[in-house]
Design an enzyme around this catalytic site. Structure first.
Site, short mmCIF file in Angstrom:
data_model
loop_
_atom_site.label_atom_id
_atom_site.label_comp_id
_atom_site.label_asym_id
_atom_site.label_seq_id
_atom_site.Cartn_x
_atom_site.Cartn_y
_atom_site.Cartn_z
CB SER A 79 -0.92 0.00 1.23
OG SER A 79 -1.87 1.06 1.15
CG ASP A 80 3.01 4.80 -1.70
OD1 ASP A 80 3.99 4.68 -0.93
OD2 ASP A 80 2.80 5.83 -2.34
CD GLN A 81 -2.67 8.37 2.85
OE1 GLN A 81 -2.03 8.91 3.72
NE2 GLN A 81 -3.89 7.86 3.05
CB ALA A 116 -2.23 2.92 -4.39
#
Length: 206
Positions: A79-81, A116
């Site tokens: 996950s990435d923000q 994401a």
């Protein structure tokens, strides 16, 4: 050994974030944490959505390709923000001064948070990925309030310098999202859908 409710696939969270770990713990399922070793620098001309999706999948694939993901079947969560306004990407501030500058720039404005998520299945070599977008409107607060907040919560390791799950909620005027956990860093509605689609026994019956 084939997957079953008694022997589900191994689940790995590819993240160094304690916030994502705490969110995943809400599902009451066993998982391991492995920190991926990747370069998280955005590429030139890359949109925030593309950056977030690329890094989420890169994290999952990096862990799946390491010794940690070498089980017969492993599901790896990446996950990435990325936060953005006016086309500018906002990352983790790292310091008090940078966090204050972020909050000053965002006050009274709408900011988009791209959270994401990628679920990589080592058994099939396939990945499910999605970008969950949250629109956040920040209050127009004076510097004294912003300084007091930063000293109270020290949110220097989160994109946008505000923890909506804590006192940071007072900085916000509105949150618009299909998934309330996305803003914290791990969209659980999307993730549980991916796990169910992958046949993971979330309720012990699949």
């Amino acid at each position: 050994m084939p997957d079953s409710p008694d022997h589900p696939p191994r689940l790995i969270l590819a993240s160094s974030s304690r916030y994502r770990r705490e969110l995943l713990e809400r599902l009451r399922i066993p998982f391991d944490v492995v920190v991926p070793d990747i370069d998280e620098t955005p590429l030139a001309g890359e949109s925030p959505e593309t950056t977030a999706l690329r890094l989420a999948e890169a994290k999952a694939r990096a862990v799946a390709g390491s010794g940690a993901g070498a089980a017969a079947r492993t599901l790896v969560i990446g996950s990435d923000q990325v936060a953005t306004y006016d086309g500018l990407q906002i990352g983790k501030p790292g310091t008090h001064a940078k966090a204050l500058a972020q909050l000053q720039a965002m006050r009274g404005r709408d900011v988009l948070f791209h959270s994401a998520l990628c679920l990589f299945d080592s058994g099939s070599g396939t990945a499910q990925a999605v970008d969950v977008v949250t629109r956040v409107r920040f209050r127009n607060l004076p510097d004294t309030d912003l300084e007091a907040y930063l000293l109270a919560e020290t949110p220097y390791d989160v994109a946008g310098s505000a923890k909506s799950e804590g006192l940071g909620i007072a900085l916000l005027e509105a949150i618009d999202s299909d998934d309330p956990t996305a803003l914290i860093g791990l969209p659980l509605i999307a993730l549980t859908g991916m796990l169910l689609a992958a046949g993971y026994p979330l309720f012990g019956t699949r």
